[in-house]
Design a protein around this motif. Sequence first.
Motif, PDB file in Angstrom:
ATOM      1  N   THR A 202     -10.456  25.356  42.867  1.00  0.00           N
ATOM      2  CA  THR A 202     -11.189  25.704  44.093  1.00  0.00           C
ATOM      3  C   THR A 202     -12.650  26.011  43.784  1.00  0.00           C
ATOM      4  N   GLN A 277     -13.585  11.361  50.048  1.00  0.00           N
ATOM      5  CA  GLN A 277     -14.438  12.143  50.950  1.00  0.00           C
ATOM      6  C   GLN A 277     -14.997  11.266  52.066  1.00  0.00           C
ATOM      7  N   GLY A 280     -12.685  10.724  54.917  1.00  0.00           N
ATOM      8  CA  GLY A 280     -12.404  11.888  55.739  1.00  0.00           C
ATOM      9  C   GLY A 280     -11.234  12.732  55.273  1.00  0.00           C
ATOM     10  N   VAL A 281     -10.814  12.591  54.019  1.00  0.00           N
ATOM     11  CA  VAL A 281      -9.722  13.409  53.494  1.00  0.00           C
ATOM     12  C   VAL A 281     -10.202  14.852  53.365  1.00  0.00           C
ATOM     13  N   SER A 282      -9.352  15.784  53.728  1.00  0.00           N
ATOM     14  CA  SER A 282      -9.714  17.200  53.669  1.00  0.00           C
ATOM     15  C   SER A 282      -9.906  17.658  52.228  1.00  0.00           C
ATOM     16  N   SER A 283     -10.614  18.771  52.083  1.00  0.00           N
ATOM     17  CA  SER A 283     -10.850  19.306  50.732  1.00  0.00           C
ATOM     18  C   SER A 283      -9.535  19.670  50.044  1.00  0.00           C
ATOM     19  N   TRP A 284      -8.596  20.280  50.789  1.00  0.00           N
ATOM     20  CA  TRP A 284      -7.306  20.631  50.199  1.00  0.00           C
ATOM     21  C   TRP A 284      -6.540  19.372  49.800  1.00  0.00           C
ATOM     22  N   GLY A 285      -6.635  18.319  50.604  1.00  0.00           N
ATOM     23  CA  GLY A 285      -5.966  17.065  50.254  1.00  0.00           C
ATOM     24  C   GLY A 285      -6.544  16.445  48.994  1.00  0.00           C
TER      25      GLY A 285
END
Length: 379
Positions: A202, A277, A280-285
């Motif tokens: 993270t 990115q 549009g993939v999420s940061s958690w993904g």
Amino acid sequence: MTDAPIDLAKTGSEKPIVGRSLWKDALLRLRRNKAAVASACVLILVALAGIFGPMISPHPYDRVYPQYVRAPASLEAYPREEAIIPAFERAMARTRLDIGEIDVEGSVVRVSISSEDPLDPRIVRYIDRSDLFSNARIEDLAADERTGVLAADVHRVRFPFGTDANGRDLLARIFIGIRVSLAIGVLASFMALVLGVTYGATAGYLGGRVDNVMMRIVDILYSLPFIFFVILLVVFFGRSFVLIFIAIGLTEWLDMARIVRGQTLTIKRQEYVEAAQALGVSSWGILRRHVIPNTLGPVIVFVTLLVPKAILLESLLSFLGLGVQEPLTSLGMLISDGASNMRGASWLLIYPAVTLTAILFALNFLGDGLRDALDPKDR
């Protein structure tokens, strides 16, 4: 004139090409490392001994044999032949009977007895009270009930590794010590793995001010002395099995977090992360799908080195009296007890120390083998 084209599908000469993943390639490289394979076999045997050893051991790890305090390691059964007759004589002295010559046949001891009054069958209680004899009975009782033969079974036990200062079987206590030490090492490493990987990934992926704040927290936690932290936990919560691996896990995840953060800073600049990115993939993904799986190589190697470190820390705490509580034990506690009885009973130190040394060597050799197998420069 030209040759007709050959249909490879019809001839069957074309074979599908089977690819090999990097993990399979690393496994093949690991198998070629004889030291790592032998270490893995040793660890499996030790783990099986820790899991099933206390179940199949003839002696419970907490049972005390007062008559066998600090008995030397031996494959011969106790009591020894020369000790049976004196112990039986002491037990027979309470009966106040006239006894003849004591005869020992295997696991049965017999002696002729006589009395001016008829023999009381309750005299066998004096023999059964002894820890060495059981099932005492009167045989060949005469018609006048004044003479006969008193027989009893000798309770024979074996202590291949000897007994400790309290008369407990050392082999059974080594089995339970292996279970406790490995459990603390694995659980503490798993706790450090979860906290360190999540925290480091993270911090490295978010970067910037968030990364600076998170890593400064790690630096502050680094400054806290480990022993002082454990002493505070023991004072407030008492000594327990759970407390030990929590204390080790809460301090050892800091190194894991730094390693994973460094790997994440490199991985997040790769093209596949930038493509995710852009899609549009999420940061958690992205962390779950791309970043964390690609940091597992160094993480796995570090875990194999963290387990022996956690075991050594637990041994240090047990040596200082901050480990698990009696009658439960660990390899560190057994070594501490052996050090205090080293002059009179060296086996109390030798066997636990050899066991702990074998575990630590095996884990380090396995860690070296995994490091070589997962090193991308050697592929």
